[in-house]
Design an enzyme around this catalytic site. Structure first.
Site, PDB file in Angstrom:
ATOM      1  N   LEU A 170       0.802  -1.237   0.000  1.00 32.10           N
ATOM      2  CA  LEU A 170       0.000   0.000   0.000  1.00 32.10           C
ATOM      3  C   LEU A 170       0.834   1.287   0.000  1.00 32.10           C
ATOM      4  CD1 LEU A 170      -2.429  -1.185   2.810  1.00 32.10           C
ATOM      5  CD2 LEU A 170      -2.811  -1.291   0.346  1.00 32.10           C
ATOM      6  N   TRP A 172       1.021   5.673   0.972  1.00 31.83           N
ATOM      7  CA  TRP A 172       0.764   6.422   2.206  1.00 31.83           C
ATOM      8  C   TRP A 172      -0.324   7.474   2.087  1.00 31.83           C
ATOM      9  CZ3 TRP A 172       1.757  11.063   0.179  1.00 31.83           C
ATOM     10  CH2 TRP A 172       2.802  11.195  -0.737  1.00 31.83           C
ATOM     11  N   SER A 250       3.705   3.746  -6.797  1.00 35.00           N
ATOM     12  CA  SER A 250       4.279   4.408  -7.974  1.00 35.00           C
ATOM     13  C   SER A 250       4.506   3.404  -9.110  1.00 35.00           C
ATOM     14  CB  SER A 250       5.609   5.049  -7.581  1.00 35.00           C
ATOM     15  OG  SER A 250       6.492   4.043  -7.125  1.00 35.00           O
ATOM     16  N   TYR A 260       9.756  -9.101  -9.593  1.00 31.40           N
ATOM     17  CA  TYR A 260       9.805 -10.050  -8.466  1.00 31.40           C
ATOM     18  C   TYR A 260       9.008 -11.304  -8.811  1.00 31.40           C
ATOM     19  CZ  TYR A 260      11.041  -5.928  -5.517  1.00 31.40           C
ATOM     20  OH  TYR A 260      11.613  -4.819  -4.974  1.00 31.40           O
ATOM     21  N   GLU A 272      -2.112  -0.795  -9.296  1.00 32.82           N
ATOM     22  CA  GLU A 272      -2.775   0.513  -9.366  1.00 32.82           C
ATOM     23  C   GLU A 272      -1.667   1.529  -9.156  1.00 32.82           C
ATOM     24  OE1 GLU A 272      -5.855   0.806 -10.034  1.00 32.82           O
ATOM     25  OE2 GLU A 272      -6.781  -1.080  -9.442  1.00 32.82           O
ATOM     26  N   CYS A 307      -3.426   9.956  -6.554  1.00 25.16           N
ATOM     27  CA  CYS A 307      -3.089   9.362  -7.845  1.00 25.16           C
ATOM     28  C   CYS A 307      -3.912   9.948  -8.969  1.00 25.16           C
ATOM     29  CB  CYS A 307      -3.301   7.853  -7.787  1.00 25.16           C
ATOM     30  SG  CYS A 307      -4.949   7.411  -7.242  1.00 25.16           S
ATOM     31  N   GLU A 404       4.320  12.831 -13.068  1.00 25.69           N
ATOM     32  CA  GLU A 404       3.482  12.928 -11.872  1.00 25.69           C
ATOM     33  C   GLU A 404       4.237  13.720 -10.800  1.00 25.69           C
ATOM     34  OE1 GLU A 404       2.807   9.320  -9.500  1.00 25.69           O
ATOM     35  OE2 GLU A 404       0.702   9.901  -9.376  1.00 25.69           O
TER      36      GLU A 404
HETATM   37  P1  NAD Z   1       5.699   3.802  -3.587  1.00 28.00           P
HETATM   38  O1  NAD Z   1       5.631   3.086  -4.884  1.00 28.00           O
HETATM   39  O2  NAD Z   1       6.947   4.453  -3.202  1.00 28.00           O
HETATM   40  O3  NAD Z   1       5.356   2.791  -2.381  1.00 28.00           O
HETATM   41  C1  NAD Z   1       4.210   1.965  -2.411  1.00 28.00           C
HETATM   42  C2  NAD Z   1       4.480   0.720  -1.574  1.00 28.00           C
HETATM   43  O4  NAD Z   1       5.544  -0.013  -2.173  1.00 28.00           O
HETATM   44  C3  NAD Z   1       4.923   1.042  -0.141  1.00 28.00           C
HETATM   45  O5  NAD Z   1       4.336   0.112   0.731  1.00 28.00           O
HETATM   46  C4  NAD Z   1       6.418   0.863  -0.200  1.00 28.00           C
HETATM   47  O6  NAD Z   1       6.989   0.500   1.041  1.00 28.00           O
HETATM   48  C5  NAD Z   1       6.574  -0.252  -1.215  1.00 28.00           C
HETATM   49  N1  NAD Z   1       7.864  -0.228  -1.887  1.00 28.00           N
HETATM   50  C6  NAD Z   1       8.648   0.847  -2.154  1.00 28.00           C
HETATM   51  N2  NAD Z   1       9.793   0.451  -2.748  1.00 28.00           N
HETATM   52  C7  NAD Z   1       9.733  -0.890  -2.861  1.00 28.00           C
HETATM   53  C8  NAD Z   1      10.600  -1.879  -3.397  1.00 28.00           C
HETATM   54  N3  NAD Z   1      11.797  -1.561  -3.910  1.00 28.00           N
HETATM   55  N4  NAD Z   1      10.201  -3.175  -3.367  1.00 28.00           N
HETATM   56  C9  NAD Z   1       9.015  -3.510  -2.828  1.00 28.00           C
HETATM   57  N5  NAD Z   1       8.157  -2.628  -2.289  1.00 28.00           N
HETATM   58  C10 NAD Z   1       8.506  -1.328  -2.320  1.00 28.00           C
HETATM   59  O7  NAD Z   1       4.443   4.779  -3.598  1.00 28.00           O
HETATM   60  P2  NAD Z   1       4.049   5.879  -2.509  1.00 28.00           P
HETATM   61  O8  NAD Z   1       5.076   6.961  -2.613  1.00 28.00           O
HETATM   62  O9  NAD Z   1       3.778   5.237  -1.196  1.00 28.00           O
HETATM   63  O10 NAD Z   1       2.637   6.374  -3.072  1.00 28.00           O
HETATM   64  C11 NAD Z   1       2.537   7.292  -4.084  1.00 28.00           C
HETATM   65  C12 NAD Z   1       2.262   6.636  -5.423  1.00 28.00           C
HETATM   66  O11 NAD Z   1       1.107   5.796  -5.326  1.00 28.00           O
HETATM   67  C13 NAD Z   1       1.951   7.642  -6.504  1.00 28.00           C
HETATM   68  O12 NAD Z   1       2.624   7.320  -7.686  1.00 28.00           O
HETATM   69  C14 NAD Z   1       0.449   7.489  -6.683  1.00 28.00           C
HETATM   70  O13 NAD Z   1      -0.022   7.891  -7.948  1.00 28.00           O
HETATM   71  C15 NAD Z   1       0.234   6.054  -6.413  1.00 28.00           C
HETATM   72  N6  NAD Z   1      -1.168   5.772  -6.026  1.00 28.00           N
HETATM   73  C16 NAD Z   1      -1.980   5.137  -6.938  1.00 28.00           C
HETATM   74  C17 NAD Z   1      -3.314   4.877  -6.626  1.00 28.00           C
HETATM   75  C18 NAD Z   1      -4.234   4.167  -7.595  1.00 28.00           C
HETATM   76  O14 NAD Z   1      -5.293   3.694  -7.194  1.00 28.00           O
HETATM   77  N7  NAD Z   1      -3.869   4.079  -8.878  1.00 28.00           N
HETATM   78  C19 NAD Z   1      -3.820   5.250  -5.362  1.00 28.00           C
HETATM   79  C20 NAD Z   1      -2.965   5.899  -4.460  1.00 28.00           C
HETATM   80  C21 NAD Z   1      -1.621   6.141  -4.818  1.00 28.00           C
END
Ligand code: NAD
Length: 508
Positions: A170, A172, A250, A260, A272, A307, A404
């Protein structure tokens, strides 16, 4: 930015609740709180002040293995995966009731950890989250398989089965809501689940796991592993005994989850991801207060950390000045302040790193020639606050019109025709959401059918509700959808059972 039907408690009362909160400080595995096996910890902090809130388990390989074993054990036992649908329904309805009971406390916890305005947290956690568990709970005993047409000598059934052990990874920005979008349909399907909240916002998912036990969901069915993405998240992605990952975050990290899966057990991966969504104002739309309210909310709701943030606002060139003037006036009314104050519309960004990233995008916008018409204030004091920025004269090739930003930046991009608006709207790598304003139903449908994205909102900024699926085209998502009946597909296998009745002497 948005409101809640609930009259929020006063600021003083919310501060009193915050002071009395007992915050989770361990992971939740196999029905109980659990420190990390090697004792490693990480800190979660309040983005409005920078102050530490709690220390949490930094879960490593042994913790991930334990969580997967607990989930697999509960799944194989059938205690949830094969129980009577009425039992799953009853537990999910009870969970909804418990979240309503504890909703204000959970909303305060989430506001403290995420910096989200308390009004938004209250609406999401006291209203939307329980309603979603209720919706999927009520679906459990109303979902049927079917019988395929055959000759009388056979009977072919097509049934749905839970996919197995699911991991929900998930972001944040909407911590408990995103958890719920995944957990409710996964649990309703009979899966056992491991939640991996973002490291910035783990507290409400942990609290939810304890409520699930109180609701009668058996130990091992819902586990929460806390820790950074690069370790805990990666170990989940690579684990050979997880059947499916449902990821929101992201695009770069979504891509890693596909890798993975490819290098481990080919688990299914639902994605998503990010967006760069347009807000299109056609020339017949009146620039009403409602339109301007929606335009400002589309860009600045949740501090733009959304997002589906509609930061690219496409407006007829001849109307740009009038539009920009109204946007600036409305933006100046946004109240930036303590997230726990019910008067606050916008809190801090999640982290110093996120604020730096947004400021770098703003500097890039200026450097590439966008006209900055409202400059962001950076309030004095602690916390990762950043006020809204408004740009005019965006051009499609500019970095801030393509990438973004995930922060409070709105850009007005003047267009000369409807076709050009459509071409620019679709001219990104993303495809999550779009809003169109027009009074003409023909034009609304013309755009709705040609916009290449998962949700098109007409005459109002909305992501729909729990009854409608949400997800993205292109780099915004895979075919997986959250919400609606469609979400169930991420968590179910389809099985054919073919009975040769003739071999049993039963055919007509
Ligand atoms: P992020 O991709 O940095 O992190 C998301 C999750 O992935 C976190 O739990 C994080 O700990 C984990 N993660 C990070 N690096 C990882 C790795 N190397 N290996 C495995 N897991 C890893 O995203 P964020 O900064 O928490 O959230 C923002 C992003 O989420 C934005 O790009 C936003 O657009 C997107 N978002 C999309 C939706 C949707 O429904 N499409 C909804 C909310 C947020």
């Amino acid at each position: 930015m948005s409101d809640t039907a609930l009259t929020p408690p006063s600021h003083a009362e919310l501060q009193r609740i915050a002071a009395g909160l007992r915050l989770p400080d361990r992971a939740f595995l196999d029905g109980d709180w659990s420190a990390s096996d090697n004792g490693a910890l990480f800190e979660t902090a309040n983005p409005a002040t920078g102050a530490a809130l709690s220390t949490l388990a930094h879960c490593g390989q042994k913790d991930v293995d334990r969580a997967v074993a607990a989930a697999r054990g509960s799944f194989r036992s059938g205690v949830w995966s094969r129980c009577a649908p009425e039992k799953r329904k009853e537990a999910l309805l009870k969970l909804a009731a418990l979240i309503r009971r504890d909703g204000v406390r959970l909303a305060v916890m989430e506001s403290l950890e995420s910096g989200k305005p308390i009004r938004d947290c209250l609406r999401e956690i006291t209203q939307e989250v329980p309603a979603i568990f209720q919706w999927y709970g009520e679906l459990v005993d109303k979902s049927y398989g079917h019988v395929a047409p055959t000759g009388q000598e056979d009977c072919a059934m097509v049934v749905r089965e839970p996919i197995g052990v699911v991991a929900a990874v998930l972001p944040w920005n909407f911590p408990l809501l995103m958890a719920t979008w995944k957990l409710a349909p996964a649990l309703a399907s009979g899966c056992s689940v491991i939640v991996k909240p973002a490291e910035e916002t783990s507290l409400t998912a942990l609290s939810l796991a304890a409520l699930a036990i109180e609701a009668g969901i058996p130990a091992g069915v819902l586990n929460v592993l806390t820790g950074p993405g690069e370790t805990t998240g990666r170990l989940i992605g690579q684990h050979p005994d997880i059947d499916s990952v449902s990821f929101t975050g992201s695009t770069d990290v979504g891509r890693l989850f596909l890798q993975y899966a490819g290098s481990s057990n080919l688990k299914t991966v639902g994605l998503e991801m990010g967006g760069k969504s347009p807000f299109i104002v056609l020339d017949d739309a009146d620039l009403t207060e409602d339109l301007i309210d929606n335009a400002v909310m589309a860009a600045f709701w949740n501090g733009g950390q959304n997002c589906s943030a509609n930061m690219r606002q496409l407006v007829a060139r001849s109307r740009q000045d009038a539009y920009v003037e109204k946007i600036i006036a409305r933006t100046k009314q946004i109240v930036i302040g303590d997230p726990l104050d019910p008067a606050t519309d916008m809190g801090p960004l999640i982290s110093a790193g996120q604020r730096n990233r947004v400021q770098a995008y703003v500097a890039k916008g200026v450097e590439e020639g966008a006209r900055r018409v409202l400059e962001a204030g950076v309030p004095n004091g602690r916390g990762h606050y950043l006020g809204p920025t408004v740009f005019a004269d965006l051009r499609p090739e500019m970095t801030i019109a393509r990438e973004e930003i995930f922060g409070p930046v709105l850009g007005v991009l003047p267009v000369d025709s409807m076709d050009q608006a459509l071409q620019i709207a679709n001219g990104t790598d993303y495809g999550l959401h779009a809003t169109v304003y027009t009074r003409d139903l023909d034009r609304a449908m013309y755009f709705a059918r040609r916009l290449e994205c998962g949700t098109v909102a007409v005459n109002g900024f909305t992501e729909g509700d729990i009854k409608t699926p949400f997800g993205g085209y292109r780099r915004s998502g895979s075919l997986a959808r959250d919400k609606g009946l469609e979400a169930m597909a991420q968590y179910q296998q389809i099985k054919t059972i073919w009975l040769r009745l003739s071999a049993m002497g039963l055919s007509a």
